[in-house]
Design an enzyme around this catalytic site. Structure first.
Site, PDB file in Angstrom:
ATOM      1  N   TYR A  56      -2.281  -0.857  10.256  1.00 23.40           N
ATOM      2  CA  TYR A  56      -2.354  -1.011   8.739  1.00 23.40           C
ATOM      3  C   TYR A  56      -0.969  -0.602   8.285  1.00 23.40           C
ATOM      4  O   TYR A  56      -0.306  -1.284   7.568  1.00 23.40           O
ATOM      5  CB  TYR A  56      -3.632  -0.540   8.447  1.00 23.40           C
ATOM      6  CG  TYR A  56      -3.661  -0.541   6.763  1.00 23.40           C
ATOM      7  CD1 TYR A  56      -4.349  -1.808   6.434  1.00 23.40           C
ATOM      8  CD2 TYR A  56      -3.464   0.403   5.875  1.00 23.40           C
ATOM      9  CE1 TYR A  56      -4.760  -2.041   5.133  1.00 23.40           C
ATOM     10  CE2 TYR A  56      -3.441   0.302   4.534  1.00 23.40           C
ATOM     11  CZ  TYR A  56      -4.132  -0.932   4.167  1.00 23.40           C
ATOM     12  OH  TYR A  56      -4.448  -1.072   2.675  1.00 23.40           O
ATOM     13  N   SER A  59       0.835  -0.981   0.190  1.00 26.43           N
ATOM     14  CA  SER A  59      -0.066  -0.049   0.189  1.00 26.43           C
ATOM     15  C   SER A  59       0.891   1.111  -0.050  1.00 26.43           C
ATOM     16  O   SER A  59       2.005   1.242   0.487  1.00 26.43           O
ATOM     17  CB  SER A  59      -0.718  -0.124   1.199  1.00 26.43           C
ATOM     18  OG  SER A  59      -1.570   1.294   1.410  1.00 26.43           O
TER      19      SER A  59
HETATM   20  N1  LIG Z   1      -8.387   0.050  -1.025  1.00 26.89           N
HETATM   21  C1  LIG Z   1      -7.605   0.698  -0.866  1.00 26.89           C
HETATM   22  O1  LIG Z   1      -7.607   1.814  -0.992  1.00 26.89           O
HETATM   23  C2  LIG Z   1      -6.243  -0.134  -0.731  1.00 26.89           C
HETATM   24  C3  LIG Z   1      -6.127  -1.586  -0.763  1.00 26.89           C
HETATM   25  N2  LIG Z   1      -4.876  -2.238  -0.592  1.00 26.89           N
HETATM   26  C4  LIG Z   1      -4.959  -3.521  -0.082  1.00 26.89           C
HETATM   27  O2  LIG Z   1      -5.633  -4.466  -1.126  1.00 26.89           O
HETATM   28  C5  LIG Z   1      -5.863  -5.581  -0.732  1.00 26.89           C
HETATM   29  C6  LIG Z   1      -7.399  -5.866  -1.029  1.00 26.89           C
HETATM   30  O3  LIG Z   1      -7.989  -4.817  -0.404  1.00 26.89           O
HETATM   31  P1  LIG Z   1      -9.511  -4.242  -0.760  1.00 26.89           P
HETATM   32  O4  LIG Z   1      -9.953  -5.100  -2.056  1.00 26.89           O
HETATM   33  O5  LIG Z   1      -9.259  -2.909  -0.985  1.00 26.89           O
HETATM   34  O6  LIG Z   1     -10.450  -4.653   0.146  1.00 26.89           O
HETATM   35  P2  LIG Z   1     -11.677  -5.790   0.290  1.00 26.89           P
HETATM   36  O7  LIG Z   1     -12.035  -5.974   1.653  1.00 26.89           O
HETATM   37  O8  LIG Z   1     -12.466  -5.685  -0.799  1.00 26.89           O
HETATM   38  O9  LIG Z   1     -10.734  -6.979   0.087  1.00 26.89           O
HETATM   39  C7  LIG Z   1     -10.213  -7.872   1.223  1.00 26.89           C
HETATM   40  C8  LIG Z   1      -9.956  -9.350   0.942  1.00 26.89           C
HETATM   41  O10 LIG Z   1      -9.280  -9.727   1.891  1.00 26.89           O
HETATM   42  C9  LIG Z   1      -9.900 -11.162   2.390  1.00 26.89           C
HETATM   43  N3  LIG Z   1      -9.520 -11.410   3.672  1.00 26.89           N
HETATM   44  C10 LIG Z   1      -9.914 -10.700   4.723  1.00 26.89           C
HETATM   45  N4  LIG Z   1      -9.516 -11.228   6.031  1.00 26.89           N
HETATM   46  C11 LIG Z   1      -8.759 -12.529   5.552  1.00 26.89           C
HETATM   47  C12 LIG Z   1      -8.223 -13.474   6.168  1.00 26.89           C
HETATM   48  N5  LIG Z   1      -8.178 -13.870   7.528  1.00 26.89           N
HETATM   49  N6  LIG Z   1      -7.812 -14.619   5.437  1.00 26.89           N
HETATM   50  C13 LIG Z   1      -8.024 -14.553   3.992  1.00 26.89           C
HETATM   51  N7  LIG Z   1      -8.407 -13.592   3.397  1.00 26.89           N
HETATM   52  C14 LIG Z   1      -8.991 -12.510   4.049  1.00 26.89           C
HETATM   53  C15 LIG Z   1     -11.247 -10.866   2.265  1.00 26.89           C
HETATM   54  O11 LIG Z   1     -11.979 -12.066   2.213  1.00 26.89           O
HETATM   55  C16 LIG Z   1     -11.329 -10.138   0.953  1.00 26.89           C
HETATM   56  O12 LIG Z   1     -11.306 -10.887  -0.007  1.00 26.89           O
HETATM   57  C17 LIG Z   1      -5.650  -5.543   0.828  1.00 26.89           C
HETATM   58  O13 LIG Z   1      -4.394  -6.043   0.958  1.00 26.89           O
HETATM   59  C18 LIG Z   1      -5.380  -3.941   1.100  1.00 26.89           C
HETATM   60  O14 LIG Z   1      -4.828  -3.779   2.262  1.00 26.89           O
HETATM   61  C19 LIG Z   1      -3.783  -1.466  -0.607  1.00 26.89           C
HETATM   62  C20 LIG Z   1      -3.721   0.046  -0.835  1.00 26.89           C
HETATM   63  C21 LIG Z   1      -4.994   0.814  -1.100  1.00 26.89           C
HETATM   64  O1  LIG Z   2     -10.035   4.346   6.353  1.00 28.45           O
HETATM   65  C1  LIG Z   2      -9.746   5.123   5.584  1.00 28.45           C
HETATM   66  O2  LIG Z   2     -10.551   6.167   5.450  1.00 28.45           O
HETATM   67  C2  LIG Z   2      -8.572   5.258   4.684  1.00 28.45           C
HETATM   68  O3  LIG Z   2      -8.553   6.559   4.208  1.00 28.45           O
HETATM   69  C3  LIG Z   2      -7.852   4.174   4.417  1.00 28.45           C
HETATM   70  C4  LIG Z   2      -7.148   4.141   3.189  1.00 28.45           C
HETATM   71  O4  LIG Z   2      -7.942   4.667   2.164  1.00 28.45           O
HETATM   72  C5  LIG Z   2      -6.983   2.896   2.535  1.00 28.45           C
HETATM   73  O5  LIG Z   2      -7.814   2.223   2.263  1.00 28.45           O
HETATM   74  C6  LIG Z   2      -5.596   2.116   2.604  1.00 28.45           C
HETATM   75  O6  LIG Z   2      -5.645   0.983   1.901  1.00 28.45           O
END
Ligand SMILES: NC(=O)C1=CN([C@@H]2O[C@H](COP(=O)(O)OP(=O)(O)OC[C@H]3O[C@@H](n4cnc5c(N)ncnc54)[C@H](O)[C@@H]3O)[C@@H](O)[C@H]2O)C=CC1
Ligand SMILES: O=C(O)C(=O)C[C@H](O)C(=O)CO
Length: 243
Positions: free
Chosen positions: A148, A135
């Site tokens: 985080y 991230s």
């Molecule tokens: N949305 C954002 O702004 C950003 C997201 N990320 C990263 O991207 C990745 C995907 O996140 P998003 O798609 O945004 O959120 P999301 O909530 O849609 O996806 C998260 C995924 O992680 C899985 N998960 C959660 N706990 C788990 C566990 N104990 N074991 C296995 N799987 C588990 C969930 O089932 C889901 O498939 C994460 O690592 C997040 O930190 C990184 C930078 C920015």
């Molecule tokens: O929780 C929020 O609000 C955030 O801004 C967190 C970041 O957008 C984020 O999703 C980092 O992965």
């Protein structure tokens, strides 16, 4: 064969592939002709996924904090070409306590390490690669998500360390660092329109990302086009970290 083409039958495990960014990454690999196993933490996560059933896609449950589950899951795999670690959780400061801190670290950082280790023997056979989802919060902190930020900083250095350790096995290890992406993980935070707009105004390209904006970077790092790339972190953030 074009420089981005994967070998016939290339198999990809997208851990957290049921989530928003994970589903976009899974779709991109499917479009490249790969076979994809996408996981969610439980049946509810799979049911909520935007991934539709289709040929070459398997949806499975996997909890990355459960050593026995990880061992059983990866023990049943064969011929793995790419591992994408995209599982993640985020906890805001007001929920913060030591158990929360440890839980976030266990999913985001230790979970990534678990999967890397469990898949190493499979990836060594195919000279495959790993893409970890870090991230921009590995580099730029927000005050209310300390666990985080710490976990994602850890993912960056874990990626570099494993890249050095596993280069002799011809297993490449890279990471992507998405910027602000509109997904379920920050849905609560985005309800605060002042917070949303403050962030938007700081993004040089002028908007939050959509999950599909992130997917190509993971495909690139896994592809033959990146065969000489290991230990790197690719920011996909609309220019956020440049300023
Ligand atoms: N949305 C954002 O702004 C950003 C997201 N990320 C990263 O991207 C990745 C995907 O996140 P998003 O798609 O945004 O959120 P999301 O909530 O849609 O996806 C998260 C995924 O992680 C899985 N998960 C959660 N706990 C788990 C566990 N104990 N074991 C296995 N799987 C588990 C969930 O089932 C889901 O498939 C994460 O690592 C997040 O930190 C990184 C930078 C920015
Ligand atoms: O929780 C929020 O609000 C955030 O801004 C967190 C970041 O957008 C984020 O999703 C980092 O992965």
């Amino acid at each position: 064969m074009a420089v981005f083409d994967f070998p016939e039958g290339h198999r990809v495990l997208v851990v957290g592939g049921a989530g928003d960014i994970g589903a976009a990454i899974s779709r991109a690999f499917l479009e490249m002709g790969c076979s994809v196993i996408a996981t969610g933490v439980d049946e509810a996560a799979l049911a909520a996924s935007s991934l539709a059933p289709q040929p070459r896609l398997a949806l499975r449950t996997l909890d990355v904090t459960d050593d026995a589950q990880v061992a059983a899951f990866t023990g049943g795999l064969d011929g793995l070409g790419t591992l994408v670690n995209c599982a993640g959780i985020l906890a805001r400061f007001k929920e913060f306590e030591i158990e929360t801190f440890q839980r976030v670290l266990d999913v985001n950082l230790t979970g990534t390490f678990r999967l890397c280790n469990a898949c190493l023997p499979l990836l060594a056979k195919t000279e495959g690669s790993i893409v970890n989802v870090a991230s921009m919060n590995a580099f730029v902190a927000l005050p209310f998500i300390p666990a985080y930020c710490a976990s994602k900083g850890g993912v960056v250095m874990l990626t570099k360390s494993l890249a050095l350790a596993w280069a002799e096995k011809r297993v490449r290890v890279n990471a992507i660092a998405p910027g602000y992406v509109e997904t379920a993980i920050n849905a609560a935070g985005r309800q605060d329109s002042a917070h949303y707009e403050r962030i938007r105004a700081r993004i040089p390209l002028g908007q939050w990302a959509q999950p599909g904006d992130i997917a190509g970077s993971a495909v690139y790092l896994a592809s033959p086009a990146a065969h000489y790339v290991t230990g790197t972190v690719l920011a996909v953030d609309g220019g956020f970290l440049a300023g």
